[in-house]
Design a protein around this motif. Structure first.
Motif, PDB file in Angstrom:
ATOM      1  N   LEU A 186     -16.491   4.588   2.039  1.00  0.00           N
ATOM      2  CA  LEU A 186     -15.750   3.901   2.367  1.00  0.00           C
ATOM      3  C   LEU A 186     -15.442   2.989   1.735  1.00  0.00           C
ATOM      4  O   LEU A 186     -14.152   3.045   1.636  1.00  0.00           O
ATOM      5  CB  LEU A 186     -16.070   3.531   3.589  1.00  0.00           C
ATOM      6  N   ARG A 187     -15.302   1.976   1.174  1.00  0.00           N
ATOM      7  CA  ARG A 187     -14.844   1.010   0.328  1.00  0.00           C
ATOM      8  C   ARG A 187     -14.365   1.447  -1.040  1.00  0.00           C
ATOM      9  O   ARG A 187     -13.094   0.753  -1.565  1.00  0.00           O
ATOM     10  CB  ARG A 187     -16.531   0.175  -0.320  1.00  0.00           C
ATOM     11  N   GLU A 192      -9.443   3.422  -3.725  1.00  0.00           N
ATOM     12  CA  GLU A 192      -8.798   4.719  -4.674  1.00  0.00           C
ATOM     13  C   GLU A 192      -7.741   5.323  -4.097  1.00  0.00           C
ATOM     14  O   GLU A 192      -6.857   5.852  -4.463  1.00  0.00           O
ATOM     15  CB  GLU A 192      -9.719   6.042  -4.707  1.00  0.00           C
ATOM     16  N   ASN A 193      -7.760   5.640  -2.392  1.00  0.00           N
ATOM     17  CA  ASN A 193      -6.012   5.934  -1.668  1.00  0.00           C
ATOM     18  C   ASN A 193      -5.897   4.659  -1.492  1.00  0.00           C
ATOM     19  O   ASN A 193      -4.933   5.220  -0.323  1.00  0.00           O
ATOM     20  CB  ASN A 193      -7.338   6.247  -0.964  1.00  0.00           C
ATOM     21  N   ASP A 200      -2.476   6.438   8.448  1.00  0.00           N
ATOM     22  CA  ASP A 200      -3.163   6.682  10.145  1.00  0.00           C
ATOM     23  C   ASP A 200      -4.921   6.043   9.659  1.00  0.00           C
ATOM     24  O   ASP A 200      -5.332   5.829   9.558  1.00  0.00           O
ATOM     25  CB  ASP A 200      -2.698   7.244  11.217  1.00  0.00           C
ATOM     26  N   GLU A 201      -4.943   7.933   8.309  1.00  0.00           N
ATOM     27  CA  GLU A 201      -6.275   7.956   8.161  1.00  0.00           C
ATOM     28  C   GLU A 201      -6.862   6.899   7.166  1.00  0.00           C
ATOM     29  O   GLU A 201      -7.728   6.109   7.513  1.00  0.00           O
ATOM     30  CB  GLU A 201      -6.432   9.321   7.137  1.00  0.00           C
ATOM     31  N   TRP A 202      -6.119   5.978   6.511  1.00  0.00           N
ATOM     32  CA  TRP A 202      -6.286   4.963   6.042  1.00  0.00           C
ATOM     33  C   TRP A 202      -6.575   4.246   7.213  1.00  0.00           C
ATOM     34  O   TRP A 202      -7.438   3.018   6.558  1.00  0.00           O
ATOM     35  CB  TRP A 202      -5.237   4.831   4.445  1.00  0.00           C
ATOM     36  N   THR A 208     -13.253   1.984  10.426  1.00  0.00           N
ATOM     37  CA  THR A 208     -14.976   2.516  10.364  1.00  0.00           C
ATOM     38  C   THR A 208     -15.611   1.456   9.192  1.00  0.00           C
ATOM     39  O   THR A 208     -17.159   1.866   9.539  1.00  0.00           O
ATOM     40  CB  THR A 208     -14.621   4.008   9.967  1.00  0.00           C
ATOM     41  N   LEU A 209     -15.023   1.660   8.528  1.00  0.00           N
ATOM     42  CA  LEU A 209     -15.634   0.407   7.145  1.00  0.00           C
ATOM     43  C   LEU A 209     -15.829  -0.977   7.782  1.00  0.00           C
ATOM     44  O   LEU A 209     -17.196  -1.239   7.965  1.00  0.00           O
ATOM     45  CB  LEU A 209     -14.962   0.150   6.285  1.00  0.00           C
TER      46      LEU A 209
END
Length: 390
Positions: A186-187, A192-193, A200-202, A208-209
């Motif tokens: 996740l990190r 990278e994104n 919302d995904e980010w 979560t991270l």
């Protein structure tokens, strides 16, 4: 999410003008975060020294290793044959030296066991994980039960729980590797994104991270507790009256378990400070109290680097227990520092004040009376229309 851009800003009348020049042209969408080019040399050297001494069964300093020739590691692979009988196979590693490990860690960002034919350094009681998925159901013929499978944990024979399933399902004996692997992925994904920070995904992956990082600390502490209770290592103490209850306790209070169990002091102030910050953000994003959030990309880079410090804190916990880091933790410790990348690097960047970013939405701001007073210019964003019933 509405994107704030030059085209939809309206300025009020005042004596200030603002540099609204657009971003520098780049190929593809701009990524606001990246990794620094150089790995952390201090971490690499310390990890390499710990690994070299572990496999050499030595306690050499870096200067002492400089005087040493390459050494071998003698180890034994123990397995069970089809009859359940133990079988031991002796191995001799390839020759290695501290400098070899430093070079490999620096170039690869990971530790390659196969290159030297070395055993995994992970402590079984902390990292050994048996994960099994069952996709069958086998009822007994002529009886009211079904075939069951049971897994044993590496916390000693006295630990009272044994995960068991007798039909479709799954069982896990440790969460360490699952959590470490998830944090590592996740990190990297968030950096990278980072051209998707408005999605919302980010945001959900960041939530979560943060949660996984705090969970890993909690899980590590409970592994210490149960190991001390049911299968203590030599020199460990387990005094329930000193340790206190496992539940209904502040995470920061449970950190005292490390010293109370092992007798070794957990002394890494940067990691403890970073854990407080990450834990507070986790609590905010788990309970959504306050029910709002603001952050800047500069703050996000800082938070991602706080996570590196928390991982180092967990590494120090293991050192207090004379427990080596697992391969996955080594790779996570070797992740590079994150940094913010402005879309237009030519603009002067002023220091952040207390009235922008996370301090305007934090629980502390709410407890202290609200968002700090803004600077000389502020633009209010609000819905442009509202539909109401008559």
């Amino acid at each position: 999410m509405d994107r704030i851009e030059e085209k939809n800003l309206s300025m009020s009348n005042n004596s200030y003008t603002y540099d609204m020049s657009p971003a520098v042209n780049t190929q593809g969408p701009h990524k606001f975060l990246t990794f620094v080019d150089q790995p952390d040399r201090d971490i690499i050297r310390e990890l390499a020294l710990q690994l070299a001494n572990y496999y050499a069964k030595a306690n050499f300093s870096r200067s002492q290793w400089k005087k040493q020739k390459k050494v071998h590691c003698q180890w034994e692979l123990r397995t069970k044959d089809s009859n359940g009988q133990s079988v031991a196979t002796r191995h001799t590693s390839q020759p290695f030296h501290l400098d070899d490990f430093i070079k490999d860690l620096r170039e690869n960002g990971a530790f390659d066991l196969k290159k030297y034919d070395l055993p995994d350094p992970m402590p079984r009681w902390l990292d050994s994980s048996f994960t099994a998925w069952m996709d069958l159901y086998a009822p007994a013929n002529g009886a009211k039960h079904s075939l069951a499978f049971r897994a044993h944990l590496s916390l000693g024979s006295k630990f009272p729980l044994t995960p068991t399933i007798d039909r479709e399902g799954a069982m896990y004996t440790s969460f360490q590797q699952i959590l470490i692997g998830r944090i590592a992925k996740l990190r990297i994904w968030l950096v990278e994104n980072s051209h998707l920070t408005q999605t919302d995904e980010w945001f959900q992956n960041f939530r979560t991270l943060i949660s996984e990082v705090v969970s890993l600390v909690d899980n590590t502490l409970h592994q210490f507790y149960f190991k001390a209770q049911y299968d203590p290592l030599p020199g460990w103490k387990f005094e329930p009256s000193v340790l206190g209850e496992r539940h209904g306790r502040r995470l920061m209070d449970k950190l005292a378990w490390v010293y109370q169990i092992t007798g070794a002091s957990l002394n890494f102030p940067p990691g403890k400070k970073a854990l407080v910050i990450i834990k507070d953000i986790r609590n905010h994003l788990q309970h959504f109290d306050p029910p709002c959030l603001a952050w800047t990309c500069e703050e996000m880079a800082e938070w991602l680097n706080h996570i590196r410090l928390v991982m180092q804190y967990i590494w120090r916990m293991r050192q207090c227990a004379s427990a080596m880091p697992s391969l996955s933790l080594i790779s996570l410790l070797l992740q590079k520092e994150a940094k913010f990348v402005p879309a237009n690097p030519n603009k002067p960047r002023h220091p952040r004040g207390p009235a922008v970013g996370y301090p305007t939405t934090s629980p502390d701001a709410l407890a202290n009376g609200g968002t700090p007073a803004p600077g000389p210019e502020i633009i209010i964003l609000e819905p442009r229309q509202e539909k109401v019933l008559l």
